[in-house]
Design a protein around this motif. Structure first.
Motif, PDB file in Angstrom:
ATOM      1  N   ALA A   1      83.933   1.970 -60.080  1.00 50.58           N
ATOM      2  CA  ALA A   1      84.556   2.312 -61.369  1.00 50.58           C
ATOM      3  C   ALA A   1      83.713   1.755 -62.513  1.00 50.58           C
ATOM      4  O   ALA A   1      83.222   0.622 -62.441  1.00 50.58           O
ATOM      5  CB  ALA A   1      85.968   1.747 -61.447  1.00 50.58           C
ATOM      6  N   ALA A   2      83.539   2.553 -63.560  1.00 49.22           N
ATOM      7  CA  ALA A   2      82.760   2.101 -64.715  1.00 49.22           C
ATOM      8  C   ALA A   2      83.686   1.497 -65.764  1.00 49.22           C
ATOM      9  O   ALA A   2      84.737   2.054 -66.081  1.00 49.22           O
ATOM     10  CB  ALA A   2      81.993   3.272 -65.320  1.00 49.22           C
TER      11      ALA A   2
ATOM     12  N   ARG B   1      76.111 -10.239 -73.529  1.00 49.49           N
ATOM     13  CA  ARG B   1      76.321  -9.810 -72.148  1.00 49.49           C
ATOM     14  C   ARG B   1      75.524  -8.553 -71.776  1.00 49.49           C
ATOM     15  O   ARG B   1      75.400  -8.233 -70.602  1.00 49.49           O
ATOM     16  CB  ARG B   1      77.806  -9.583 -71.897  1.00 49.49           C
ATOM     17  CG  ARG B   1      78.598 -10.891 -71.797  1.00 49.49           C
ATOM     18  CD  ARG B   1      80.103 -10.641 -71.806  1.00 49.49           C
ATOM     19  NE  ARG B   1      80.856 -11.822 -71.470  1.00 49.49           N
ATOM     20  CZ  ARG B   1      81.164 -12.789 -72.324  1.00 49.49           C
ATOM     21  NH1 ARG B   1      80.766 -12.716 -73.584  1.00 49.49           N
ATOM     22  NH2 ARG B   1      81.869 -13.841 -71.935  1.00 49.49           N
ATOM     23  N   ARG B   2      75.010  -7.851 -72.755  1.00 47.86           N
ATOM     24  CA  ARG B   2      74.254  -6.634 -72.443  1.00 47.86           C
ATOM     25  C   ARG B   2      73.024  -6.984 -71.611  1.00 47.86           C
ATOM     26  O   ARG B   2      72.315  -7.934 -71.882  1.00 47.86           O
ATOM     27  CB  ARG B   2      73.842  -5.912 -73.726  1.00 47.86           C
ATOM     28  CG  ARG B   2      75.043  -5.280 -74.428  1.00 47.86           C
ATOM     29  CD  ARG B   2      74.681  -4.456 -75.628  1.00 47.86           C
ATOM     30  NE  ARG B   2      73.784  -3.371 -75.225  1.00 47.86           N
ATOM     31  CZ  ARG B   2      72.788  -2.918 -75.968  1.00 47.86           C
ATOM     32  NH1 ARG B   2      72.516  -3.453 -77.142  1.00 47.86           N
ATOM     33  NH2 ARG B   2      72.043  -1.926 -75.536  1.00 47.86           N
ATOM     34  N   GLY B   3      72.798  -6.167 -70.587  1.00 47.40           N
ATOM     35  CA  GLY B   3      71.637  -6.378 -69.738  1.00 47.40           C
ATOM     36  C   GLY B   3      71.766  -7.528 -68.757  1.00 47.40           C
ATOM     37  O   GLY B   3      70.811  -7.871 -68.076  1.00 47.40           O
ATOM     38  N   LYS B   4      72.940  -8.118 -68.643  1.00 44.44           N
ATOM     39  CA  LYS B   4      73.117  -9.299 -67.788  1.00 44.44           C
ATOM     40  C   LYS B   4      73.764  -8.993 -66.441  1.00 44.44           C
ATOM     41  O   LYS B   4      73.821  -9.848 -65.577  1.00 44.44           O
ATOM     42  CB  LYS B   4      73.968 -10.359 -68.496  1.00 44.44           C
ATOM     43  CG  LYS B   4      73.425 -10.801 -69.833  1.00 44.44           C
ATOM     44  CD  LYS B   4      72.113 -11.522 -69.693  1.00 44.44           C
ATOM     45  CE  LYS B   4      71.677 -12.035 -71.068  1.00 44.44           C
ATOM     46  NZ  LYS B   4      70.297 -12.438 -71.103  1.00 44.44           N
ATOM     47  N   GLY B   5      74.277  -7.807 -66.264  1.00 43.34           N
ATOM     48  CA  GLY B   5      74.959  -7.488 -65.006  1.00 43.34           C
ATOM     49  C   GLY B   5      73.997  -6.974 -63.954  1.00 43.34           C
ATOM     50  O   GLY B   5      72.868  -6.572 -64.251  1.00 43.34           O
TER      51      GLY B   5
ATOM     52  N   ALA C   1      83.883  -9.847 -65.189  1.00 45.91           N
ATOM     53  CA  ALA C   1      84.288  -9.412 -63.843  1.00 45.91           C
ATOM     54  C   ALA C   1      83.414  -8.259 -63.368  1.00 45.91           C
ATOM     55  O   ALA C   1      82.978  -8.239 -62.207  1.00 45.91           O
ATOM     56  CB  ALA C   1      85.765  -9.000 -63.849  1.00 45.91           C
ATOM     57  N   TRP C   2      83.152  -7.308 -64.245  1.00 41.43           N
ATOM     58  CA  TRP C   2      82.340  -6.149 -63.852  1.00 41.43           C
ATOM     59  C   TRP C   2      80.899  -6.569 -63.567  1.00 41.43           C
ATOM     60  O   TRP C   2      80.307  -6.185 -62.567  1.00 41.43           O
ATOM     61  CB  TRP C   2      82.380  -5.078 -64.952  1.00 41.43           C
ATOM     62  CG  TRP C   2      83.136  -3.867 -64.518  1.00 41.43           C
ATOM     63  CD1 TRP C   2      82.612  -2.665 -64.156  1.00 41.43           C
ATOM     64  CD2 TRP C   2      84.556  -3.734 -64.371  1.00 41.43           C
ATOM     65  NE1 TRP C   2      83.617  -1.791 -63.795  1.00 41.43           N
ATOM     66  CE2 TRP C   2      84.820  -2.431 -63.922  1.00 41.43           C
ATOM     67  CE3 TRP C   2      85.641  -4.609 -64.575  1.00 41.43           C
ATOM     68  CZ2 TRP C   2      86.103  -1.961 -63.672  1.00 41.43           C
ATOM     69  CZ3 TRP C   2      86.915  -4.147 -64.341  1.00 41.43           C
ATOM     70  CH2 TRP C   2      87.135  -2.839 -63.894  1.00 41.43           C
TER      71      TRP C   2
ATOM     72  N   GLY D   1      78.495  -6.626 -60.065  1.00 44.68           N
ATOM     73  CA  GLY D   1      77.469  -5.583 -60.050  1.00 44.68           C
ATOM     74  C   GLY D   1      78.023  -4.187 -60.259  1.00 44.68           C
ATOM     75  O   GLY D   1      77.434  -3.200 -59.809  1.00 44.68           O
ATOM     76  N   ARG D   2      79.140  -4.095 -60.954  1.00 38.14           N
ATOM     77  CA  ARG D   2      79.757  -2.793 -61.241  1.00 38.14           C
ATOM     78  C   ARG D   2      79.116  -2.174 -62.487  1.00 38.14           C
ATOM     79  O   ARG D   2      78.589  -2.881 -63.333  1.00 38.14           O
ATOM     80  CB  ARG D   2      81.259  -2.962 -61.464  1.00 38.14           C
ATOM     81  CG  ARG D   2      82.038  -3.388 -60.219  1.00 38.14           C
ATOM     82  CD  ARG D   2      83.472  -3.727 -60.596  1.00 38.14           C
ATOM     83  NE  ARG D   2      84.269  -4.107 -59.455  1.00 38.14           N
ATOM     84  CZ  ARG D   2      85.062  -3.284 -58.778  1.00 38.14           C
ATOM     85  NH1 ARG D   2      85.162  -2.019 -59.139  1.00 38.14           N
ATOM     86  NH2 ARG D   2      85.766  -3.729 -57.762  1.00 38.14           N
ATOM     87  N   PRO D   3      79.197  -0.857 -62.650  1.00 38.30           N
ATOM     88  CA  PRO D   3      78.586  -0.205 -63.812  1.00 38.30           C
ATOM     89  C   PRO D   3      79.359  -0.445 -65.107  1.00 38.30           C
ATOM     90  O   PRO D   3      80.587  -0.438 -65.116  1.00 38.30           O
ATOM     91  CB  PRO D   3      78.599   1.283 -63.431  1.00 38.30           C
ATOM     92  CG  PRO D   3      79.665   1.412 -62.398  1.00 38.30           C
ATOM     93  CD  PRO D   3      79.753   0.103 -61.684  1.00 38.30           C
TER      94      PRO D   3
END
Length: 194
Positions: free
Chosen positions: A7-8, A80-84, A42-43, A47-49
């Motif tokens: 789920a995105a 947080r952008r680019g951190k997952g 959490a996402w 490693g969720r999109p």
């Protein structure tokens, strides 16, 4: 509640310009930013999109116009952008729906085999609701994390004025009752993704 493994999370318009109370008025859901941050964490940790949506207003006086500081994401989102570990997409738009932005969100989701989206962001009754309605119309399973959204009071026709809470509740009733989306609380989503 079931949240699909792929789920995105779609984070709608969490931009600095919405902090200008003199422009927007009184907001609701004071804990929404913490809830959005918790969903992002959490996402990303799983490693969720994640899809980050930015509104590039074409209105010259808007705090969200390109080139203004207000157009940028709030600090906790930008950090947080680019951190997952999962796929990430930036969608920019000039209208309410993230599905009418660039690049094509629906095409990206379908190409990745994603059928379910979880929405959070600003404003509940504007861009979040419009994105939820279009997502439902396009055949996606849409979940709205209600307390991870917020909005502002608004005046409409005939001098009718509604508070931020009234508008948010009306959106939730329309989306959930109308079958466009499941409207839930952040804690329900976080529990389902653990």
């Amino acid at each position: 509640m079931d949240i699909a493994r792929n789920a995105a999370l779609v984070v709608v318009d969490v931009q600095q310009g919405f902090g200008e109370a003199g422009y927007w008025g009184t907001r609701n859901h004071p804990g929404a930013d913490d809830n959005i941050a918790a969903l992002l964490d959490a996402w990303q940790s799983a490693g969720r999109p994640v899809v980050f949506v930015r509104h590039d207003s074409v209105s010259p006086g808007s705090p969200l116009r390109p080139g203004s500081e207000g157009n940028g994401f709030k600090e906790y989102v930008e950090r947080r952008r680019g951190k997952g570990g999962g796929a990430e997409l930036l969608v920019t738009k000039t209208v309410n729906s993230a599905f009418l932005g660039s690049p094509d969100l629906a095409a990206w989701l379908r190409e990745a085999g994603i059928r379910q989206v979880v929405l959070a962001g600003i404003q509940t009754n504007m861009c979040v609701e419009t994105t939820a309605r279009m997502g439902g119309n396009l055949g996606f399973e849409v979940v709205v994390a209600f307390d991870a959204t917020y909005t502002f009071g608004l005046e409409g026709p005939f001098g009718w004025r509604r508070s931020a809470d009234e508008l948010a509740q009306a959106s939730a009733v329309s989306l959930h009752g109308g079958g466009f989306a499941s409207v839930v609380m952040t804690e329900d989503v976080l529990t389902a993704v653990k």
